[in-house]
Structure formats: C-alpha cells, structure tokens
Write an enzyme that holds these catalytic residues in place. Sequence first.
Site, PDB file in Angstrom:
ATOM      1  N   HIS A   1      16.955  35.784  70.316  1.00  0.00           N
ATOM      2  CA  HIS A   1      16.351  37.023  71.271  1.00  0.00           C
ATOM      3  C   HIS A   1      14.749  36.505  70.533  1.00  0.00           C
ATOM      4  O   HIS A   1      14.241  37.893  70.213  1.00  0.00           O
ATOM      5  CB  HIS A   1      16.258  37.504  69.514  1.00  0.00           C
ATOM      6  CG  HIS A   1      18.560  38.331  70.008  1.00  0.00           C
ATOM      7  ND1 HIS A   1      19.144  38.835  68.972  1.00  0.00           N
ATOM      8  CD2 HIS A   1      18.996  38.204  71.244  1.00  0.00           C
ATOM      9  CE1 HIS A   1      20.731  38.940  69.527  1.00  0.00           C
ATOM     10  NE2 HIS A   1      20.334  39.200  70.595  1.00  0.00           N
ATOM     11  N   HIS A   2      14.337  35.317  70.604  1.00  0.00           N
ATOM     12  CA  HIS A   2      12.962  35.342  70.340  1.00  0.00           C
ATOM     13  C   HIS A   2      12.006  36.001  70.878  1.00  0.00           C
ATOM     14  O   HIS A   2      11.253  36.252  71.299  1.00  0.00           O
ATOM     15  CB  HIS A   2      12.417  33.430  70.252  1.00  0.00           C
ATOM     16  CG  HIS A   2      12.439  32.978  71.365  1.00  0.00           C
ATOM     17  ND1 HIS A   2      13.537  32.669  72.358  1.00  0.00           N
ATOM     18  CD2 HIS A   2      11.881  33.060  72.312  1.00  0.00           C
ATOM     19  CE1 HIS A   2      13.609  32.241  73.394  1.00  0.00           C
ATOM     20  NE2 HIS A   2      12.575  31.661  73.590  1.00  0.00           N
TER      21      HIS A   2
ATOM     22  N   LYS B   1      16.237  26.216  78.996  1.00  0.00           N
ATOM     23  CA  LYS B   1      15.329  26.361  80.245  1.00  0.00           C
ATOM     24  C   LYS B   1      14.467  27.303  80.577  1.00  0.00           C
ATOM     25  O   LYS B   1      13.747  26.636  81.196  1.00  0.00           O
ATOM     26  CB  LYS B   1      17.075  27.491  81.177  1.00  0.00           C
ATOM     27  CG  LYS B   1      16.791  26.513  82.654  1.00  0.00           C
ATOM     28  CD  LYS B   1      18.340  26.810  83.663  1.00  0.00           C
ATOM     29  CE  LYS B   1      19.242  25.939  82.728  1.00  0.00           C
ATOM     30  NZ  LYS B   1      20.484  26.548  83.541  1.00  0.00           N
TER      31      LYS B   1
ATOM     32  N   LYS C   1      24.472  34.103  78.485  1.00  0.00           N
ATOM     33  CA  LYS C   1      25.916  33.697  79.458  1.00  0.00           C
ATOM     34  C   LYS C   1      26.723  34.321  79.132  1.00  0.00           C
ATOM     35  O   LYS C   1      27.197  35.507  77.889  1.00  0.00           O
ATOM     36  CB  LYS C   1      26.248  32.262  79.288  1.00  0.00           C
ATOM     37  CG  LYS C   1      26.523  31.927  80.863  1.00  0.00           C
ATOM     38  CD  LYS C   1      25.184  31.652  81.494  1.00  0.00           C
ATOM     39  CE  LYS C   1      25.527  30.243  83.183  1.00  0.00           C
ATOM     40  NZ  LYS C   1      24.720  30.018  83.521  1.00  0.00           N
TER      41      LYS C   1
ATOM     42  N   SER D   1      14.945  35.141  89.131  1.00  0.00           N
ATOM     43  CA  SER D   1      16.109  36.130  88.370  1.00  0.00           C
ATOM     44  C   SER D   1      14.316  37.178  87.895  1.00  0.00           C
ATOM     45  O   SER D   1      14.418  38.014  88.210  1.00  0.00           O
ATOM     46  CB  SER D   1      16.328  35.178  87.772  1.00  0.00           C
ATOM     47  OG  SER D   1      17.410  35.433  88.338  1.00  0.00           O
TER      48      SER D   1
HETATM   49  P1  NAD Z   1      29.923  28.215  93.339  1.00  0.00           P
HETATM   50  O1  NAD Z   1      30.574  28.847  93.144  1.00  0.00           O
HETATM   51  O2  NAD Z   1      29.186  29.163  94.655  1.00  0.00           O
HETATM   52  O3  NAD Z   1      29.972  26.770  93.891  1.00  0.00           O
HETATM   53  C1  NAD Z   1      30.735  25.443  93.160  1.00  0.00           C
HETATM   54  C2  NAD Z   1      31.452  24.929  94.532  1.00  0.00           C
HETATM   55  O4  NAD Z   1      32.214  23.548  93.373  1.00  0.00           O
HETATM   56  C3  NAD Z   1      33.048  25.801  94.296  1.00  0.00           C
HETATM   57  O5  NAD Z   1      32.595  25.342  96.295  1.00  0.00           O
HETATM   58  C4  NAD Z   1      33.688  24.649  94.266  1.00  0.00           C
HETATM   59  O6  NAD Z   1      34.284  24.700  94.628  1.00  0.00           O
HETATM   60  C5  NAD Z   1      33.549  23.661  93.899  1.00  0.00           C
HETATM   61  N1  NAD Z   1      33.791  22.505  93.240  1.00  0.00           N
HETATM   62  C6  NAD Z   1      35.105  23.279  91.695  1.00  0.00           C
HETATM   63  N2  NAD Z   1      35.180  21.850  91.529  1.00  0.00           N
HETATM   64  C7  NAD Z   1      34.822  20.691  92.184  1.00  0.00           C
HETATM   65  C8  NAD Z   1      35.446  19.589  92.207  1.00  0.00           C
HETATM   66  N3  NAD Z   1      36.140  18.791  91.018  1.00  0.00           N
HETATM   67  N4  NAD Z   1      34.946  18.281  92.533  1.00  0.00           N
HETATM   68  C9  NAD Z   1      33.537  19.057  94.138  1.00  0.00           C
HETATM   69  N5  NAD Z   1      33.556  20.078  93.558  1.00  0.00           N
HETATM   70  C10 NAD Z   1      34.323  21.134  92.858  1.00  0.00           C
HETATM   71  O7  NAD Z   1      28.514  28.143  92.351  1.00  0.00           O
HETATM   72  P2  NAD Z   1      27.215  27.624  91.784  1.00  0.00           P
HETATM   73  O8  NAD Z   1      26.120  28.561  91.210  1.00  0.00           O
HETATM   74  O9  NAD Z   1      26.671  27.104  92.973  1.00  0.00           O
HETATM   75  O10 NAD Z   1      27.525  26.599  90.832  1.00  0.00           O
HETATM   76  C11 NAD Z   1      27.248  25.396  90.598  1.00  0.00           C
HETATM   77  C12 NAD Z   1      26.496  24.581  88.893  1.00  0.00           C
HETATM   78  O11 NAD Z   1      24.778  25.389  89.314  1.00  0.00           O
HETATM   79  C13 NAD Z   1      26.948  25.075  87.669  1.00  0.00           C
HETATM   80  O12 NAD Z   1      27.551  24.423  86.441  1.00  0.00           O
HETATM   81  C14 NAD Z   1      25.569  26.400  87.626  1.00  0.00           C
HETATM   82  O13 NAD Z   1      26.707  26.964  86.069  1.00  0.00           O
HETATM   83  C15 NAD Z   1      25.146  25.754  87.642  1.00  0.00           C
HETATM   84  N6  NAD Z   1      24.046  27.039  88.428  1.00  0.00           N
HETATM   85  C16 NAD Z   1      23.892  27.875  88.731  1.00  0.00           C
HETATM   86  C17 NAD Z   1      22.883  28.830  89.726  1.00  0.00           C
HETATM   87  C18 NAD Z   1      23.155  29.764  90.268  1.00  0.00           C
HETATM   88  O14 NAD Z   1      21.842  30.229  90.789  1.00  0.00           O
HETATM   89  N7  NAD Z   1      24.074  29.751  91.313  1.00  0.00           N
HETATM   90  C19 NAD Z   1      22.004  28.417  88.525  1.00  0.00           C
HETATM   91  C20 NAD Z   1      21.418  27.894  88.028  1.00  0.00           C
HETATM   92  C21 NAD Z   1      22.534  26.711  87.600  1.00  0.00           C
END
Ligand code: NAD
Length: 480
Positions: A72-73, A102, A114, A373
């Site tokens: 909460h900083h 981040k 989160k 965002s």
């Molecule tokens: P998403 O749900 O849109 O996509 C994730 C994809 O990974 C899916 O298509 C899924 O089928 C695939 N997947 C699942 N298991 C798998 C495996 N074993 N091997 C290969 N592919 C696999 O999710 P996203 O929003 O793209 O998020 C992906 C990562 O990025 C997460 O770690 C999330 O925390 C991180 N992230 C997302 C955002 C964002 O803006 N969406 C921001 C920062 C970080």
Amino acid sequence: MAKAQQTLTFYQSVENYFEKAAPHTGLDRGLLDQIKVCNSIYAIHFPVEIRDPKTGKTSVKVFEGYRVQHSHHRLPTKGGIRFSNHVNQDEVMALATLMSYKCAIVHVPFGGAKGGVKVSPKDYDEETLEKITRRYTYELVRRNFIGPSIDVPAPDYGTGEREMAWILDTYRTLRENELDAAGCVTGKPVNQFGIRGRTEATGRGVFYGLRQACDHVEDMKKLKLSPGIAGKRMVIQGFGNVGTYSAQISQGEGDALIIAVGEHDGYIYDEKGIDIQKLIAVKKETGSIMNYPASFKSKPEDREKVLELECDILVPAALEEVINVNNAKNIKAKIIGEAANGPITSVAEEILLKKGILIIPDVYLNAGGVTVSYFEWLKNLSHMRFGRMDKRYRQQGREGIIGLVESMVGRKVPEDMVHKFVKGADEVDLVRSGLEESMINSYNITRNIMKEKNIDMRTAAFVNAVQLIGQDYQSMGIFP
Ligand code: NAD
C-alpha cells in the site's frame, strides 16, 4: 535468507529473488521486511448457480477466489485477475508481489495486487462465466477490495476485456453515484471506457524490451549474436493474448524470425519461419495452432519441449514455473524474455545464469500491460480521450509551418510528406509512444544497475524496485 531447496513454491521463488537483491539496496532490515510482505490477503468462497447446457438442469457450485494487495505504499493497488484451475493463495501472493516491483520499475504510481478464481474458463459457457465474474466482483465490493482509488483489477491469464466489462457493470450497479467509477478496472473494451492499444500492450512492451536488449552491441557480442532484433530466431510458448502480440509485433515491426510456437496441445516448428498473421487466422478458424502447415508438429505430450529448442530468443508467454530444475539444463536459447509471470524458478535461474543466458525478467518485460492500464485509468479519471484537446491545434500549427516553408522556397512540399508531418497524434499513437518511452527508459536504468553492481538483470530490476518503494516508505517518516 534465501531458501535453497529444489522444490520451492512460486511465492518462495519470488522471496528468493527479493533476498538476492536485498543486500544491494542499502536498506534496513525492518524496511525490507515491510516491503517484502503481502499487506492484505482476502480469500473467499462463493456459490454460483450453474445450468448444464445439455440437460438444462441447474445446480449450485462453490468457487474459490482470492485478492491479494501486496503493498500500500502507493494507492490504488493494481493487478490482473486470473481464471485458472491452478489458482491458489501462494500463486496470487507471488503475482501480487511481482506487481509492486513491476509498477515501481516502469514508474507507474500504484501498489501491487492480484486476484484469481479457481475456475477453468474452458469448462463453462459464457452465461456461467458472467455469473462467476459478477459474484466475485460483488464480494470484492463488499470488502472494499475494489475501486478507482482502492484497488484496480485488469485482465490476466484466462480473462480479457469481456470479463473487465462485466466487472465495471457490476461495480457501477453497486456504486451508482460514483463519478470516477469507470476507473475501478482497466483493460475494458474501448467503447466501455477502455483505451486504444491496451489489448496489445503487454506483447508490444515485450517487443520494445527485446528490441532494446538486442540493440546493445556489447551485450550481443558477449552472447555471440549480431546486434538488432531483425533476423533473430525466436520461439514463443503460449499463443494467448501476450504470446500472440509479442510474436506478431516482433515479426511485423522488428523482422524477427519466429521458428516455433507452442500451445497446450503441442508445438509447431519451421526453420524458414512461421507466418504469424496466418497462424492467428488458423487458430481463430480451427481452434488450434496445430492445424498450421508447419514442417514439424509435436505430439501433445511433448508440448514443453518447445522450450528446449535451439534459438536466439525464447519467450515463455503461458504460465509460471515452466523452466524449472528438471529442464533448465536443456535450455539452448541465448536470451530468455519472460513475457509470462514467473516462468523460471529461482533454482532454475541459477543454472541458466551459469550457462551465460541473458534473462530479461518479467518484472520489467511484461510491464507494458500495467503501463497502458495506468494510461486508461488516467483517461477514466480525466473523463476525456487523450489528444482530444490539442490534436487539431497542433495540426493547424504545422500546416502554418508548411505554408511558410513553401512560400519561402517557392515550391510545394510533396503531399505524403505534408501528411506525415501535419498529422496530429491519435490516442493509440500517444499510448504507443508513452509505452515505448517507458520500456526503453526502464531497460536502460535496469541495465546500468546490472553493470554497475555486476549482478544479473532480475536482481538489478529488484534492487531498483525495492529502493524506489523504500524511498516512498521513508518519505512517510515511518522508517529511517
Ligand atoms: P491467455 O489466457 O490469453 O493466454 C495463455 C495461453 O497459454 C493460452 O492460449 C493457453 O492455451 C496457453 N497455454 C496454457 N498452458 C500451456 C502450455 N503448457 N504450453 C503452451 N501454452 C499453454 O493469458 P495471457 O493474458 O496471455 O497471460 C499469459 C502470461 O502473461 C501469464 O503469466 C500472465 O500472468 C502474464 N501477463 C499477462 C498480462 C496481460 O496483460 N494479459 C500482463 C502481464 C503478464
């Protein structure tokens, strides 16, 4: 003390990274402890009535959900909401902690948070997912765990702008008279108080970060690579939001060669390169990347082998802990760009660093999402689209300059040059420009710390983040 056992939880891995950075920060232990802990943890169970689409019969299922506010900083706190069968408290705590660092690294004035619901979106129809999202939001409102000045969720694994629109609608129903209600969640559809460029933002940020890394001639020489992202052989794991945009923009704007893409049902490989636009179309039409005509297609059970392919840049963009003590020794990439959160365990990282691999850490590389965002939240609070006030004014000023130049030199400036020079910035141009600036700046700051202290890039990013958060606490007068 850093924990050394081979099997750590995700949160313990993040704690290890923190402890590795702590001695380089110069901060007192009391202050470090305050920065390290998760401030508020909210665990809930809530019932949702579910209808079986085949029989039409209804039943009630109890779902497990979490929201963790790490620090909460600065307020509000900020972080995505994950829908996955693997969601648990440890995971949400780890992800909330990473969010604080981040935000500090890209100078976004939020604390980290989160959320997650233990549910696989593939198992339910849209109606049920809407009910789950709305009920989860209701629980957050009830406990004061959401609001434009309190805590602002966003999309993450398994959620997207559809879920964000449901969250906003539920919040506004419950907080009818709140003027800034639209700022209670980001990653919304553009026609529902969203911002242009948010959907692609994390992947675009990954591209800017990788491009910046590849532009440092000295660092590339150390890896026996030529400078520049163009022609670099790239492998992507996870073709969802982040993986798709990382691949598409790296290929389209950076000329990178994407040689393999992995998904939950296998991976495809083609040394000549995969056409990402075509792959997107194939996945949309058929539901799977495996229908793309690649020269090699793996079996579903070999999907994790995509990580072990020989390449210049490996981009894990699916889930955490995919590179661990079992496969770290087989990784052949020269650069790993962590698009996902926590794809490398802290034990695996030590193995990779010994192999000389450059790891560009998640706390920096996937910060594009939260950066945009932040722009969306600012837009919601100002109740106005970026560029609305000054676009025409700037255009007219530039037209005046062109007219002046033409009258001085006595000839017309070519039409295409006039258009390029005169065109004012649209919202998406400003968003991309702000994102690019953040990613370049933060890379250079992190790299300088890395060089100065002779440490790896993740530790440097943590040192930077912890020091910045520490300064905030010190300015409150609580800590020396
Ligand atoms: P998403 O749900 O849109 O996509 C994730 C994809 O990974 C899916 O298509 C899924 O089928 C695939 N997947 C699942 N298991 C798998 C495996 N074993 N091997 C290969 N592919 C696999 O999710 P996203 O929003 O793209 O998020 C992906 C990562 O990025 C997460 O770690 C999330 O925390 C991180 N992230 C997302 C955002 C964002 O803006 N969406 C921001 C920062 C970080």
